[in-house]
Design an enzyme around this catalytic site. Structure first.
Site, PDB file in Angstrom:
ATOM      1  N   ASN A   1       2.966   5.193  -4.652  1.00  0.00           N
ATOM      2  CA  ASN A   1       3.973   3.843  -4.226  1.00  0.00           C
ATOM      3  C   ASN A   1       4.372   4.328  -3.029  1.00  0.00           C
ATOM      4  OD1 ASN A   1       4.751   1.164  -5.332  1.00  0.00           O
ATOM      5  ND2 ASN A   1       6.927   2.099  -5.418  1.00  0.00           N
ATOM      6  N   LYS A   2       5.170   3.283  -2.652  1.00  0.00           N
ATOM      7  CA  LYS A   2       5.763   3.212  -0.978  1.00  0.00           C
ATOM      8  C   LYS A   2       6.657   4.730  -1.185  1.00  0.00           C
ATOM      9  CE  LYS A   2       5.754   0.976   1.415  1.00  0.00           C
ATOM     10  NZ  LYS A   2       4.795   1.436   2.375  1.00  0.00           N
TER      11      LYS A   2
ATOM     12  N   ARG B   1      -6.370  -0.612   4.677  1.00  0.00           N
ATOM     13  CA  ARG B   1      -5.216   0.083   3.909  1.00  0.00           C
ATOM     14  C   ARG B   1      -5.667   0.919   3.127  1.00  0.00           C
ATOM     15  NH1 ARG B   1       0.433  -2.544   3.236  1.00  0.00           N
ATOM     16  NH2 ARG B   1       0.946  -0.342   3.725  1.00  0.00           N
TER      17      ARG B   1
ATOM     18  N   ASP C   1       0.772   1.551  -6.169  1.00  0.00           N
ATOM     19  CA  ASP C   1      -0.359   1.044  -5.378  1.00  0.00           C
ATOM     20  C   ASP C   1      -1.846   1.826  -5.866  1.00  0.00           C
ATOM     21  OD1 ASP C   1       1.975   0.887  -3.274  1.00  0.00           O
ATOM     22  OD2 ASP C   1       0.352  -0.294  -2.344  1.00  0.00           O
TER      23      ASP C   1
HETATM   24  O1  MRU Z   1       3.351  -0.960   2.317  1.00  0.00           O
HETATM   25  P1  MRU Z   1       3.421  -2.003   1.304  1.00  0.00           P
HETATM   26  O2  MRU Z   1       4.619  -2.952   1.730  1.00  0.00           O
HETATM   27  O3  MRU Z   1       2.234  -2.667   1.242  1.00  0.00           O
HETATM   28  O4  MRU Z   1       3.852  -1.193  -0.066  1.00  0.00           O
HETATM   29  C1  MRU Z   1       3.974  -1.894  -1.111  1.00  0.00           C
HETATM   30  C2  MRU Z   1       4.355  -1.191  -2.061  1.00  0.00           C
HETATM   31  O5  MRU Z   1       4.543   0.109  -2.173  1.00  0.00           O
HETATM   32  C3  MRU Z   1       4.534  -1.804  -3.689  1.00  0.00           C
HETATM   33  O6  MRU Z   1       5.572  -0.908  -4.258  1.00  0.00           O
HETATM   34  C4  MRU Z   1       3.232  -1.754  -4.352  1.00  0.00           C
HETATM   35  O7  MRU Z   1       2.092  -2.073  -3.495  1.00  0.00           O
HETATM   36  C5  MRU Z   1       3.377  -2.674  -5.631  1.00  0.00           C
HETATM   37  S1  MRU Z   1       3.577  -4.219  -5.178  1.00  0.00           S
HETATM   38  C6  MRU Z   1       3.519  -5.296  -6.350  1.00  0.00           C
END
Ligand code: MRU
Length: 375
Positions: free
Chosen positions: A257-258, A101, A247
């Site tokens: 972030n997401k 990822r 992230d």
């Molecule tokens: O695709 P994901 O579920 O891994 O995405 C997660 C996020 O975007 C979280 O907000 C981020 O990783 C922070 S988790 C403490």
């Protein structure tokens, strides 16, 4: 499934995210929560890479911890007889894990820390055990950092606060407790009355499936909304602040972030609502000057056209699926780290935080480089 009494770091409902048991890495299968509680066991680097790629485990800190265990597994499984062979196996494992990822920097942060340890350690016989100990340490540190984030962030939440969050940045996304959910959990535990608006977080529904599950388990009042409802509630005056995870936070404070986080930040800014980002320093990447350079993961369009395996859109329709977006630092009110809360301008403070030397216990709640949060 393993007995719950063997799980020291619980995230909710008596479960944990990532743990080591009888020589294998165990992960709670987050694709199946909240309705099915199933464990996936990883015995090889390929198993670990597959679990990260397919979202058995997700969330930036959790995939970092998982990748660290992947490196430990690589050493454990290696048949190399000398140091060069073992380093080669670890280098190959790192290359495989690093490509699973691309957006969350915690993953590469963890594999680099593990590889650097191997490079510095001459004793090939004991290296597999040392790497496993280091993975345990990364996991323990991650949980401690989350609790420190909770302590600092809770001070930002007044009695009666209504908080909007996106995705799942809770215990499931970390070794335990969470980042964005940590201030909420800590404030709730201290007796503050709070209410959380939970974005469902299309298309993977981390909010609806995971955050709602964690908050319910913690007894924290919540209302689940679809992502497109955020502006409606902000305009009505129903949101006091937004807290999200991250992230990757780059040198100027831009935050990946997401997908959907950027839209929330724009909305929060338009309504004069504080927009907080909660993240450990393992999420800071000083090698990138701005968010424009952050690699954005694009996942399968099937995750958009289908829901739980059921086709929603007409067959053959084209769909896009960027899994993350970048929020420019101008829209971020403050970043809550394990060392304290930092406010703009972020650049110099982020640099100082990230350069704090690694210690046995890196969590210093006195926040040497950051202002403690004000109540
Ligand atoms: O695709 P994901 O579920 O891994 O995405 C997660 C996020 O975007 C979280 O907000 C981020 O990783 C922070 S988790 C403490």
């Amino acid at each position: 499934m393993a007995s719950r009494s063997e799980w020291p770091f619980l995230v909710g409902n008596g479960m944990q995210t990532v743990w080591w048991e009888a020589g294998t890495l165990c992960l709670v299968d987050q694709r199946k929560l909240p309705h099915i509680e199933e464990t996936v066991r990883c015995c090889t680097v390929a198993d670990v890479a597959d679990a990260i790629r397919t979202m058995v485990v997700r969330g930036a800190p959790a995939i970092g911890v998982t990748a660290a265990y992947g490196m430990a597994l690589a050493a454990q499984n290696s048949e190399a007889e000398d140091r060069a062979g073992l380093l080669d196996a670890l280098s190959q494992a790192k290359a495989v894990l690093d490509t699973t990822r691309p957006t969350a920097v915690n993953l590469r942060w963890a594999t680099t820390r593990m590889f650097d340890l191997a490079l510095a350690d001459a004793a090939v016989e004991t290296l597999p055990e040392r790497l496993l100990t280091e993975a345990h340490r990364i996991r323990g540190e991650d949980e401690a950092m989350c609790h420190a984030i909770g302590d600092h962030g809770a001070a930002l939440l007044a009695e009666g606060s209504r908080i909007l969050t996106h995705c799942n940045a809770g215990g499931l996304a970390t070794a335990g407790y969470g980042t964005a959910l940590a201030p909420i959990k800590t404030a709730h535990s201290s007796g503050k009355r709070l209410h959380v608006l939970v974005d469902e977080t299309r298309p993977f529904l981390q909010g609806a499936r995971l955050t709602a599950w964690e908050l319910k388990d913690a007894g924290i009042p919540q209302t689940l909304i679809t992502d497109s409802m955020a502006g409606y509630f902000m305009r009505r005056g129903d949101v006091d602040c937004v807290i999200v995870g991250a992230d990757r936070i780059v040198a100027n404070g831009d935050v990946a972030n997401k997908i959907g986080t950027y839209s929330l930040a724009v909305l929060a800014n338009a309504h004069g609502i504080p927009f907080y980002v909660a993240a450990p320093t393992s999420t800071i990447d000083l090698s990138l000057a701005t968010g424009d350079h952050i690699p954005i993961e694009h996942r399968s369009a099937d995750e958009v056209t289908q829901l739980a395996g059921q086709q929603l859109a007409p067959d053959g329709v084209q769909a896009a699926h960027p899994a993350f977006d970048v929020t420019p630092h101008e829209l971020v009110t403050a970043i809550i780290t394990e060392y304290g809360v930092i406010r703009p301008p972020f650049g110099e403070q982020l640099a100082r935080l990230r350069q704090t030397p690694a210690q046995d216990s890196p969590v210093m709640t006195d926040a040497p480089h950051a202002e403690p949060a004000e109540a």
